[in-house]
Design an enzyme around this catalytic site. Structure first.
Site, PDB file in Angstrom:
ATOM      1  N   HIS A  38      -5.757 -50.147  89.971  1.00 17.93           N
ATOM      2  CA  HIS A  38      -4.467 -50.737  89.618  1.00 17.93           C
ATOM      3  C   HIS A  38      -3.654 -50.024  88.557  1.00 17.93           C
ATOM      4  O   HIS A  38      -2.485 -50.059  88.782  1.00 17.93           O
ATOM      5  CB  HIS A  38      -4.769 -52.263  89.318  1.00 17.93           C
ATOM      6  N   LYS A 104     -13.301 -62.966  92.212  1.00 14.92           N
ATOM      7  CA  LYS A 104     -13.748 -64.250  91.666  1.00 14.92           C
ATOM      8  C   LYS A 104     -13.165 -64.615  90.395  1.00 14.92           C
ATOM      9  O   LYS A 104     -12.721 -63.732  89.480  1.00 14.92           O
ATOM     10  CB  LYS A 104     -15.355 -64.006  91.322  1.00 14.92           C
TER      11      LYS A 104
END
Length: 184
Positions: A38, A104
């Site tokens: 990212h 999550k």
């Protein structure tokens, strides 16, 4: 409640039909990426460099897969904590057209606002179920940043990947709603 089967890619129409708490079964192509990938993508965007992957309309899974054992497509593939990608997610949604995220844990308010603005959805995969999830992956190929090892960007073909919608494009949050319902 019946699971909703979604054949990728995601469209705005599909995303608008999803609500926090919905169970879905995902089929099609998804991409992987964690913090380092990212960061590299955001740096490339900032420097106006050619990107190694087109995430427009795509789903990214926050995972660093384990190496595959002989005869397997991929090793254990459990979700990583999504909050580590929160500082990058709004940029990836806005500038790359990302439509879905799998991981999550909770997302911050900036990410949830970006999801509303960009019509995006956040799914949770079951933490601790990496071996089971790997059975849903039928093909795996490193397509960007191989030097990052397990944090490289993989292109995965998934079949019958079970997920739950945590944050929908309307600002609903299953983690908050679930606590609220329990307290009542």
């Amino acid at each position: 409640m019946q699971d909703r089967i979604i054949n990728l890619p995601l469209t705005n129409e599909i995303i608008k039909e999803l609500h926090s708490g919905d169970r879905v079964i995902l089929n099609g192509t998804i991409y992987t990426g964690r913090d380092e990938a990212h960061e590299k993508l955001c740096d490339m965007l900032k420097n106006k460099e050619k990107l190694p992957v087109d995430l427009n309309g795509q789903v990214i899974y926050y995972v660093g897969p384990c190496p595959a054992k002989p005869g397997e497509v991929i090793g254990s593939c459990g979700p990583t904590t999504s909050g580590r990608m929160d500082k990058y997610a709004p940029t990836i949604m806005e500038q790359m057209g990302l439509k879905g995220m799998i991981g999550k844990g909770k997302r911050n308010e900036e990410v949830k606002e970006a999801m509303k603005k960009n019509i995006c959805v956040y799914f949770a995969a079951i933490g601790g179920a990496g071996a089971m999830i790997s059975n849903c992956i039928k093909e795996a190929e490193v397509i960007a940043f191989p030097e990052l090892g397990p944090e490289a960007i993989y292109k995965l073909k998934v079949e019958d990947l079970p997920l739950t919608v945590i944050n929908d494009c309307y600002g609903n949050d299953l983690y908050k709603d679930g606590i609220s319902k329990y307290q009542q």
